[in-house]
Design a protein around this motif. Structure first.
Motif, mmCIF file in Angstrom:
data_model
loop_
_atom_site.group_PDB
_atom_site.id
_atom_site.type_symbol
_atom_site.label_atom_id
_atom_site.label_comp_id
_atom_site.label_asym_id
_atom_site.label_seq_id
_atom_site.Cartn_x
_atom_site.Cartn_y
_atom_site.Cartn_z
ATOM 1 N N MET A 107 20.462 14.222 30.363
ATOM 2 C CA MET A 107 20.794 15.833 31.094
ATOM 3 C C MET A 107 19.545 16.386 30.340
ATOM 4 N N ILE A 108 19.148 17.528 31.729
ATOM 5 C CA ILE A 108 17.621 17.831 31.550
ATOM 6 C C ILE A 108 18.103 19.560 31.742
ATOM 7 N N GLY A 109 18.126 19.973 30.368
ATOM 8 C CA GLY A 109 18.070 21.772 30.388
ATOM 9 C C GLY A 109 16.550 22.524 30.173
ATOM 10 N N ALA A 110 16.698 23.810 30.689
ATOM 11 C CA ALA A 110 15.040 24.616 30.702
ATOM 12 C C ALA A 110 15.605 25.449 29.128
ATOM 13 N N HIS A 111 14.905 25.666 28.288
ATOM 14 C CA HIS A 111 14.855 26.615 26.877
ATOM 15 C C HIS A 111 13.728 27.475 27.669
ATOM 16 N N PRO A 118 14.640 17.030 28.167
ATOM 17 C CA PRO A 118 15.950 15.880 28.581
ATOM 18 C C PRO A 118 16.844 15.982 26.865
ATOM 19 N N ASP A 119 18.365 15.657 26.806
ATOM 20 C CA ASP A 119 18.519 15.098 25.872
ATOM 21 C C ASP A 119 19.108 14.270 26.237
ATOM 22 N N ILE A 120 18.603 13.657 24.446
ATOM 23 C CA ILE A 120 19.034 11.885 24.743
ATOM 24 C C ILE A 120 19.830 11.976 23.509
ATOM 25 N N THR A 121 20.909 12.742 22.933
ATOM 26 C CA THR A 121 22.114 12.524 22.647
ATOM 27 C C THR A 121 22.738 11.369 22.867
ATOM 28 N N ARG A 122 23.251 11.172 23.427
ATOM 29 C CA ARG A 122 23.946 9.681 24.632
ATOM 30 C C ARG A 122 23.450 8.621 24.006
ATOM 31 N N PHE A 160 18.898 4.731 20.059
ATOM 32 C CA PHE A 160 17.053 4.721 20.569
ATOM 33 C C PHE A 160 16.984 5.805 19.334
ATOM 34 N N ALA A 161 15.648 5.788 19.319
ATOM 35 C CA ALA A 161 14.759 7.237 18.456
ATOM 36 C C ALA A 161 13.199 7.307 19.212
ATOM 37 N N PRO A 162 12.769 8.458 19.408
ATOM 38 C CA PRO A 162 11.961 8.088 19.814
ATOM 39 C C PRO A 162 10.576 7.470 18.843
ATOM 40 N N ALA A 163 9.934 6.844 19.012
ATOM 41 C CA ALA A 163 8.515 6.663 17.615
ATOM 42 C C ALA A 163 7.753 8.049 17.550
ATOM 43 N N PHE A 164 7.777 8.910 18.572
ATOM 44 C CA PHE A 164 7.038 10.408 18.808
ATOM 45 C C PHE A 164 7.316 11.581 18.620
#
Length: 50
Positions: free
Chosen positions: A1-5, A17-21, A28-32
């Motif tokens: 899901m993508i949200g504008a902030h 992007p919301d990568i919670t799920r 998965f966890a981003p390296a950067f």
């Protein structure tokens, strides 16, 4: 899901992007983070101008 902030009036909305799920389902966890990713990209572009 993508949200504008937006944090302040007059600033352009940023889509993130919301990568919670994804993290929950796969671990998965981003390296950067954003700052590290930008610094890495700028350094790479300096070494690879074409």
């Amino acid at each position: 899901m993508i949200g504008a902030h937006t944090s302040r009036a007059g600033l352009v909305a940023v889509e993130s992007p919301d990568i919670t799920r994804l993290t929950h389902d796969t671990g998965f966890a981003p390296a950067f983070d954003i700052a590290k990713a930008v610094a890495d990209h700028v350094a790479w572009r300096a070494e690879n101008p074409h």
